[in-house]
Design an enzyme around this catalytic site. Structure first.
Site, PDB file in Angstrom:
ATOM      1  N   GLU A 127     -15.910   4.435   2.497  1.00 63.01           N
ATOM      2  CA  GLU A 127     -14.469   4.643   2.294  1.00 63.01           C
ATOM      3  C   GLU A 127     -14.299   5.578   1.105  1.00 63.01           C
ATOM      4  OE1 GLU A 127     -12.419   0.841   1.924  1.00 63.01           O
ATOM      5  OE2 GLU A 127     -13.462   0.070   3.686  1.00 63.01           O
TER       6      GLU A 127
ATOM      7  N   ASN B 168       0.828  -1.216   0.000  1.00 63.63           N
ATOM      8  CA  ASN B 168       0.000   0.000   0.000  1.00 63.63           C
ATOM      9  C   ASN B 168       0.862   1.266   0.000  1.00 63.63           C
ATOM     10  OD1 ASN B 168      -2.377  -1.530   0.218  1.00 63.63           O
ATOM     11  ND2 ASN B 168      -2.065  -1.730   2.425  1.00 63.63           N
TER      12      ASN B 168
ATOM     13  N   HIS C  68      -7.072   4.831   2.001  1.00 59.85           N
ATOM     14  CA  HIS C  68      -6.397   4.627   0.711  1.00 59.85           C
ATOM     15  C   HIS C  68      -6.487   5.845  -0.201  1.00 59.85           C
ATOM     16  CE1 HIS C  68      -5.561   0.364   1.423  1.00 59.85           C
ATOM     17  NE2 HIS C  68      -6.711   0.378   2.082  1.00 59.85           N
TER      18      HIS C  68
ATOM     19  N   SER D 274     -10.645  -0.595  -0.356  1.00 61.03           N
ATOM     20  CA  SER D 274      -9.355  -1.273  -0.218  1.00 61.03           C
ATOM     21  C   SER D 274      -9.227  -2.517  -1.078  1.00 61.03           C
ATOM     22  CB  SER D 274      -9.112  -1.643   1.242  1.00 61.03           C
ATOM     23  OG  SER D 274     -10.140  -2.488   1.712  1.00 61.03           O
TER      24      SER D 274
HETATM   25  C1  PLP Z   1      -9.993   0.857   4.353  1.00 57.48           C
HETATM   26  C2  PLP Z   1      -9.052   0.623   5.484  1.00 57.48           C
HETATM   27  N1  PLP Z   1      -9.290   1.228   6.651  1.00 57.48           N
HETATM   28  C3  PLP Z   1      -8.484   1.051   7.710  1.00 57.48           C
HETATM   29  C4  PLP Z   1      -7.396   0.220   7.634  1.00 57.48           C
HETATM   30  C5  PLP Z   1      -6.529   0.030   8.834  1.00 57.48           C
HETATM   31  O1  PLP Z   1      -5.424   0.884   8.761  1.00 57.48           O
HETATM   32  P1  PLP Z   1      -4.055   0.466   9.466  1.00 57.48           P
HETATM   33  O2  PLP Z   1      -3.359  -0.433   8.511  1.00 57.48           O
HETATM   34  O3  PLP Z   1      -3.366   1.770   9.703  1.00 57.48           O
HETATM   35  O4  PLP Z   1      -4.426  -0.226  10.732  1.00 57.48           O
HETATM   36  C6  PLP Z   1      -7.090  -0.426   6.438  1.00 57.48           C
HETATM   37  C7  PLP Z   1      -5.900  -1.312   6.364  1.00 57.48           C
HETATM   38  O5  PLP Z   1      -5.884  -2.357   5.817  1.00 57.48           O
HETATM   39  C8  PLP Z   1      -7.947  -0.231   5.339  1.00 57.48           C
HETATM   40  O6  PLP Z   1      -7.712  -0.860   4.177  1.00 57.48           O
END
Ligand code: PLP
Length: 387
Positions: free
Chosen positions: A179, A53, A211, A183
């Site tokens: 979102e 990512n 993202h 993701s």
């Molecule tokens: C859409 C989304 N939100 C939140 C997270 C969590 O973020 P972090 O990796 O900082 O815990 C992710 C991580 O995979 C994600 O894809």
């Protein structure tokens, strides 16, 4: 009667194994080469990394490595306490202020990860009196937060304004959660339409911008707060480091400071990490050419896939999934890619809906055109193998 724990663990793992759903870790070697994050070593082999990512290649950026070294000299390596005891420093305050400047939100609150930021926000803000609606494909951390909160929640069809509107009709809904960039599908939510809908219904719009922040146009235009009531940004994706922030009104952040258990009862993000994230934000703002390089790489990948008839989803982001459907087939295509030196994530249920197992290919500004061409060639061969 409950099973002995050894039996429970063995039975559960055996079932996952039989379904091709066992998850495993790989200890990779990524050494700093100054050439971004595009490659790593695993068991003596070099792989092109199409599974990160780190969209702008910042995790290996020499200026940010120097910023972290400098911050560790200045602040030490740990915060030593939770934020409300003695773990909150001028470094945290500086990062919070900079994030507010870039987004137009009044206030901000830092967490060690996006997962804890999402669950903290949602389970603290809502309770069983509230009703919330969320996109069908929102992240696991949002679902966990909603379940923990006890709020009533409904899911609307992915990215469908009509479906969300139907759920808002005739009832009081506290918030719509979505979102910015999804993701696992890589597509973007229709945020302007959701914002208008939410205004019309007196509902908050909460956006997990994990993202999007750092890569979507306008991330630093100071106007995000006009589009979203609450925005969650993470530092572990386009910023290449670690941690996250919730951005919103003074009242919301003060409420979370006093009530969010993940914030109150956990060691604060280190000052060095906060200083690094601030340096990464500033680097990201100062280097639009990184976003341009990423956009070129996305375009090249899509064009080459089109030419080789590899079907893609409707994504213009760095996340480019290839849906295969069957779990065993997805694993086998990923293994063939690996044999060709390409590392791509094989994403299976429950991370994605049953029947939609996929390769999740992610592009980075650090990829060279020849890396992308090699990936697409290997992909075409792996997908068409056996035809
Ligand atoms: C859409 C989304 N939100 C939140 C997270 C969590 O973020 P972090 O990796 O900082 O815990 C992710 C991580 O995979 C994600 O894809």
């Amino acid at each position: 009667m409950s099973l002995p724990l050894e039996t429970k663990i063995a039975t559960w793992q055996q079932a996952l194994c039989e379904q091709g759903l066992l998850r495993q870790r790989h200890a990779l070697i990524t050494s700093h080469t100054g050439a971004g994050n595009a490659q790593f070593l695993y068991e003596g082999q070099t792989y092109l990394n199409f599974s990160s990512n780190d969209y702008l290649g910042l995790s290996q950026c020499p200026q940010l490595i120097a910023a972290l070294q400098c911050a560790a000299q200045q602040y030490g390596v740990g915060s030593g306490a939770s934020p409300l005891v003695t773990g909150y420093s001028e470094a945290h305050l500086a990062l919070e202020r900079r994030l507010c400047e870039l987004t137009g939100h009044q206030a901000s609150l830092l967490f060690g990860s996006g997962f804890s930021a999402n669950t903290a926000l949602i389970k603290t803000l809502f309770d069983k009196q509230d009703r919330v609606i969320a996109d069908k494909l929102v992240h696991a951390s949002i679902i966990d937060g909603l379940r923990d909160s006890g709020a009533g929640f409904n899911r609307f069809l992915h990215n469908s304004v009509e479906s969300a509107e139907r759920l808002l009709q005739g009832r009081q809904v506290a918030a719509l959660i979505t979102e910015s960039v999804f993701s696992m599908d890589g597509d973007c939510a229709p945020l302007a339409a959701f914002a208008a809908l939410c205004r019309q219904h007196g509902t908050w719009l909460i956006v997990d911008d994990a993202h999007g922040f750092g890569v979507l146009p306008g991330f630093d235009d100071g106007r995000a707060a006009t589009r979203m009531d609450v925005q969650i940004v993470t530092f572990g994706k386009a910023l290449g480091c670690q941690g996250a922030a919730i951005l919103g009104s003074h009242a919301l952040i003060a409420f979370l400071v006093s009530n969010a258990r993940e914030y109150i009862y956990s060691t604060a993000l280190s000052s060095a990490s906060a200083a690094l994230a601030l340096a990464a934000v500033d680097h990201c703002v100062a280097h639009p050419e990184l976003r341009a390089a990423l956009a070129d790489n996305i375009e090249l990948f899509k064009r080459l896939c089109d030419e080789t008839q590899i079907p893609l989803l409707d994504s213009t982001s760095a996340i480019q999934p290839v849906i295969i459907g069957d779990i065993a087939q997805t694993l086998s295509v990923a293994a063939r890619l690996r044999a060709a030196g390409i590392w791509v994530g094989a994403i299976r249920p429950p991370t994605v809906p049953v029947g939609s197992a996929r390769l999740r290919i992610t592009l980075s500004a650090a990829h060279r055109p020849e890396d992308i061409a090699h990936c697409v060639n290997a992909l075409a061969q792996a997908l068409h193998f056996g035809e």
